[in-house]
Enzyme design. Structure first.
Site, PDB file in Angstrom:
ATOM      1  N   VAL A 199       0.819  -1.229   0.000  1.00  0.00           N
ATOM      2  CA  VAL A 199       0.000   0.000   0.000  1.00  0.00           C
ATOM      3  C   VAL A 199       0.845   1.267   0.000  1.00  0.00           C
ATOM      4  O   VAL A 199       0.332   2.347  -0.281  1.00  0.00           O
ATOM      5  CB  VAL A 199      -0.993   0.063   1.202  1.00  0.00           C
ATOM      6  CG1 VAL A 199      -2.102  -0.953   1.060  1.00  0.00           C
ATOM      7  CG2 VAL A 199      -0.281  -0.055   2.541  1.00  0.00           C
ATOM      8  N   ALA A 240      -4.305  -2.416   6.906  1.00  0.00           N
ATOM      9  CA  ALA A 240      -2.872  -2.742   6.937  1.00  0.00           C
ATOM     10  C   ALA A 240      -2.172  -1.808   7.917  1.00  0.00           C
ATOM     11  O   ALA A 240      -2.420  -0.603   7.932  1.00  0.00           O
ATOM     12  CB  ALA A 240      -2.265  -2.586   5.546  1.00  0.00           C
ATOM     13  N   TYR A 284       4.077   4.934  16.038  1.00  0.00           N
ATOM     14  CA  TYR A 284       2.779   4.266  15.863  1.00  0.00           C
ATOM     15  C   TYR A 284       1.640   5.150  16.396  1.00  0.00           C
ATOM     16  O   TYR A 284       0.606   5.339  15.740  1.00  0.00           O
ATOM     17  CB  TYR A 284       2.823   2.928  16.606  1.00  0.00           C
ATOM     18  CG  TYR A 284       1.612   2.056  16.437  1.00  0.00           C
ATOM     19  CD1 TYR A 284       1.405   1.320  15.278  1.00  0.00           C
ATOM     20  CD2 TYR A 284       0.669   1.935  17.466  1.00  0.00           C
ATOM     21  CE1 TYR A 284       0.294   0.497  15.142  1.00  0.00           C
ATOM     22  CE2 TYR A 284      -0.432   1.119  17.345  1.00  0.00           C
ATOM     23  CZ  TYR A 284      -0.615   0.396  16.178  1.00  0.00           C
ATOM     24  OH  TYR A 284      -1.709  -0.419  16.050  1.00  0.00           O
ATOM     25  N   LYS A 293      -1.512   6.626  14.237  1.00  0.00           N
ATOM     26  CA  LYS A 293      -2.906   6.279  14.511  1.00  0.00           C
ATOM     27  C   LYS A 293      -3.722   7.501  14.932  1.00  0.00           C
ATOM     28  O   LYS A 293      -4.912   7.590  14.644  1.00  0.00           O
ATOM     29  CB  LYS A 293      -2.966   5.170  15.571  1.00  0.00           C
ATOM     30  CG  LYS A 293      -2.354   3.842  15.101  1.00  0.00           C
ATOM     31  CD  LYS A 293      -3.039   3.316  13.846  1.00  0.00           C
ATOM     32  CE  LYS A 293      -2.628   1.888  13.517  1.00  0.00           C
ATOM     33  NZ  LYS A 293      -3.302   1.373  12.300  1.00  0.00           N
TER      34      LYS A 293
HETATM   35  P1  NAD Z   1      -1.002  -8.167  11.627  1.00  0.00           P
HETATM   36  O1  NAD Z   1       0.427  -7.807  11.674  1.00  0.00           O
HETATM   37  O2  NAD Z   1      -1.413  -9.523  12.130  1.00  0.00           O
HETATM   38  O3  NAD Z   1      -1.584  -7.986  10.145  1.00  0.00           O
HETATM   39  C1  NAD Z   1      -1.294  -6.849   9.380  1.00  0.00           C
HETATM   40  C2  NAD Z   1      -1.419  -7.204   7.909  1.00  0.00           C
HETATM   41  O4  NAD Z   1      -1.104  -6.028   7.156  1.00  0.00           O
HETATM   42  C3  NAD Z   1      -0.433  -8.296   7.476  1.00  0.00           C
HETATM   43  O5  NAD Z   1      -1.080  -9.267   6.703  1.00  0.00           O
HETATM   44  C4  NAD Z   1       0.599  -7.522   6.667  1.00  0.00           C
HETATM   45  O6  NAD Z   1       1.214  -8.289   5.654  1.00  0.00           O
HETATM   46  C5  NAD Z   1      -0.250  -6.401   6.090  1.00  0.00           C
HETATM   47  N1  NAD Z   1       0.579  -5.269   5.684  1.00  0.00           N
HETATM   48  C6  NAD Z   1       1.573  -4.688   6.400  1.00  0.00           C
HETATM   49  N2  NAD Z   1       2.159  -3.733   5.657  1.00  0.00           N
HETATM   50  C7  NAD Z   1       1.529  -3.707   4.450  1.00  0.00           C
HETATM   51  C8  NAD Z   1       1.695  -2.940   3.280  1.00  0.00           C
HETATM   52  N3  NAD Z   1       2.646  -2.015   3.194  1.00  0.00           N
HETATM   53  N4  NAD Z   1       0.858  -3.188   2.222  1.00  0.00           N
HETATM   54  C9  NAD Z   1      -0.090  -4.133   2.304  1.00  0.00           C
HETATM   55  N5  NAD Z   1      -0.280  -4.887   3.405  1.00  0.00           N
HETATM   56  C10 NAD Z   1       0.512  -4.683   4.466  1.00  0.00           C
HETATM   57  O7  NAD Z   1      -1.748  -7.003  12.453  1.00  0.00           O
HETATM   58  P2  NAD Z   1      -3.182  -6.982  13.176  1.00  0.00           P
HETATM   59  O8  NAD Z   1      -2.957  -7.177  14.644  1.00  0.00           O
HETATM   60  O9  NAD Z   1      -4.162  -7.843  12.478  1.00  0.00           O
HETATM   61  O10 NAD Z   1      -3.567  -5.434  13.001  1.00  0.00           O
HETATM   62  C11 NAD Z   1      -4.382  -4.953  11.944  1.00  0.00           C
HETATM   63  C12 NAD Z   1      -4.604  -3.466  12.153  1.00  0.00           C
HETATM   64  O11 NAD Z   1      -5.163  -3.216  13.449  1.00  0.00           O
HETATM   65  C13 NAD Z   1      -3.336  -2.634  12.092  1.00  0.00           C
HETATM   66  O12 NAD Z   1      -3.601  -1.390  11.473  1.00  0.00           O
HETATM   67  C14 NAD Z   1      -2.984  -2.430  13.543  1.00  0.00           C
HETATM   68  O13 NAD Z   1      -2.190  -1.283  13.740  1.00  0.00           O
HETATM   69  C15 NAD Z   1      -4.359  -2.282  14.144  1.00  0.00           C
HETATM   70  N6  NAD Z   1      -4.425  -2.559  15.595  1.00  0.00           N
HETATM   71  C16 NAD Z   1      -4.178  -3.803  16.087  1.00  0.00           C
HETATM   72  C17 NAD Z   1      -4.284  -4.012  17.469  1.00  0.00           C
HETATM   73  C18 NAD Z   1      -4.054  -5.369  18.094  1.00  0.00           C
HETATM   74  O14 NAD Z   1      -4.195  -5.477  19.308  1.00  0.00           O
HETATM   75  N7  NAD Z   1      -3.715  -6.412  17.341  1.00  0.00           N
HETATM   76  C19 NAD Z   1      -4.613  -2.959  18.304  1.00  0.00           C
HETATM   77  C20 NAD Z   1      -4.842  -1.713  17.760  1.00  0.00           C
HETATM   78  C21 NAD Z   1      -4.771  -1.526  16.396  1.00  0.00           C
END
Ligand code: NAD
Length: 453
Positions: A270, A294, A358, A362
């Site tokens: 992306v 992502a 981060y 966000k």
């Molecule tokens: P994850 O790391 O398990 O999955 C993230 C996905 O994004 C992966 O499949 C990765 O390959 C893809 N990705 C990363 N960079 C990319 C790029 N440049 N282009 C295309 N795809 C890309 O993370 P998650 O825990 O499922 O988190 C998903 C979202 O939720 C994120 O934005 C994260 O910041 C947010 N988030 C997660 C939590 C949590 O507790 N897990 C809390 C707050 C926010």
């Protein structure tokens, strides 16, 4: 990573022990499943103060049995077993001063004990009237009331406040909050207001209420795994044709998920300068739902953070979201009636040590949503909202050291981590064609986390 403590407190000896030690008591949450798609009991409709809101048609569409009680009715505690409500909707839109605010106590005090486990309390408020400081004080009081009750109620119950002007426009929101789909959403204040004074979108019954996204196309970034995969699955369950986007390294996972959901996979980074153009080229017929999920973390305290760690996180989590959104709106790929849902985080609201990059990225999402939402709706007919997850059980949080992980899990009103599906259900509600009056909102999916609350 399984939550062993939650399993322990699910057993009688575990419950006894942890209670004696004064430890948190998380309850197993009732989440949506095809076998148990609705709350297990009636919804009690109460009113505080005078109200002209017509809630009957909206509550009828929740599928729950509705018991309506006016303020003048004699109120007994239904804990006698006759009607234990699974949900209570308190219409407090008519609360205009401290005197009418007393009606909130009068309505809920006798019934709060009887609300079933994993039950819901939804308080309905009115927008604050800038010309009336008594009304504003009383309506703002509902926010403190809601958040406090959420912290004390326990048993997997949630408490949320919806500010609305038109019951019909809030139909999809009430259906979400009065269902097992909102299991991890608590202590939230959600404004459902027709933007710019335009008429609210009618909550017309859909051809297939179980598949509100039928005929719609949704693209989810970062969907090969984690929260994004759950979002893709949930949108597909709701009828959408899903495009699973992820980086080329994740192609295999993206393809197998897309195949399983009857959708398509799109592998691209992306952050590529032409990401928006490539997405547009992939979707010549247009797009209805764009989910910016992502995201990456590259944690370091600021003193130790090289510029590359800063810029890579800002690029994936924020700059690419801005670029692709601009490109897809400018090209008209996002059709009128479209929905943009971006992923923020409570780290962007509360801040987190080691996450200046981060947290900045966000928080930037929140700024983007608040600024773009009114214009995107006025100029393109597209709503823009964000979900802000708290502690969600994924690979990202499984990597947190044990004690910090335990603290993260327990420091919320539900005393447990959320699941990817909790973020997905919230996204699906925002993506619903009937959610047109929900715009510019940042909805936390955090079990009412103590962080930044
Ligand atoms: P994850 O790391 O398990 O999955 C993230 C996905 O994004 C992966 O499949 C990765 O390959 C893809 N990705 C990363 N960079 C990319 C790029 N440049 N282009 C295309 N795809 C890309 O993370 P998650 O825990 O499922 O988190 C998903 C979202 O939720 C994120 O934005 C994260 O910041 C947010 N988030 C997660 C939590 C949590 O507790 N897990 C809390 C707050 C926010």
């Amino acid at each position: 990573m399984a939550d062993r403590y939650l399993s322990l407190t699910g057993t009688a000896p575990g419950r006894f022990l942890t209670r004696r030690l004064g430890l948190p008591q998380p309850a197993a949450l009732h989440r949506w499943s095809p076998d148990r798609p609705a709350l297990d009991g009636p919804v009690l409709h109460l009113t505080a103060g005078p109200s002209s809101l017509d809630l009957a048609p909206v509550l009828a569409r929740t599928g729950l049995t509705v018991t309506t009680r006016r303020p003048e009715d004699t109120v007994g505690d239904p804990a006698d077993g006759s009607a234990r409500p699974a949900a209570v909707v308190l219409d407090a839109t008519g609360v205009r001063d401290v005197d009418t605010l007393a009606g909130v106590h009068a309505a809920l005090h006798p019934v709060v004990r009887s609300v079933a486990p994993s039950g819901r309390i939804v308080v309905l408020g009115a927008p604050l009237d800038p010309a009336d400081h008594h009304q504003s004080a009383a309506q703002q009081a509902l926010e403190g009331f809601t958040r406090s009750l959420g912290k004390e109620i326990g048993g997997g119950r949630t408490v949320n406040l919806v500010r609305l002007t038109d019951a019909g426009a809030a139909g999809s929101t009430l259906r979400f909050l009065l269902s097992p789909r909102s299991a991890y959403v608590s202590g939230q204040v959600i404004d459902v207001l027709a933007a710019g004074g335009s008429a609210p979108q009618a909550d017309a019954p859909q051809a297939d209420p179980g598949r509100p996204l039928a005929g719609r196309t949704a693209l989810v970034t970062g969907a090969a795994r984690g929260i994004g995969a759950a979002v893709a699955e949930t949108l597909a369950r709701d009828g959408a044709r899903v495009v699973v986007l992820d980086v080329p390294q994740a192609e295999q996972d993206a393809r197998s998920l897309a195949d399983r959901l009857g959708g398509t996979a799109l592998t691209l980074d992306v952050t590529a300068a032409d990401a928006g153009e490539r997405i547009a080229a992939e979707l010549p017929d247009g797009l209805d739902v764009l989910v910016h999920n992502a995201g990456v973390t590259r944690d370091r305290r600021l003193v130790n953070m090289p510029a590359e760690r800063w810029s890579s996180v800002l690029d994936v989590n924020l700059a690419s979201v801005l670029r692709t959104t601009d490109a897809l709106l400018a090209k008209g790929t996002l059709r009128p009636g479209g929905r943009i849902v971006a992923t923020a985080s409570i780290a962007g609201l509360a801040g987190n040590a080691g996450q200046t990059n981060y947290g900045a990225s966000k928080a930037g999402i929140v700024g983007l949503v608040r600024s773009l939402a009114p214009r995107a709706l006025a100029e393109h007919g597209v709503t823009v909202n964000a979900v802000a997850p708290g502690f969600i059980e994924t690979r990202m949080t499984a990597a947190i050291p044990l004690f910090l992980r335990e603290a993260g899990r327990r420091m919320n009103s539900l005393a447990q981590g959320g699941l990817p599906v909790d973020v997905a259900e919230t996204t699906a509600w925002l993506a619903d064609p009937a959610s047109g009056a929900v715009n510019g909102q940042v909805v936390r999916v955090c079990g009412q986390s103590l962080l930044g609350a």
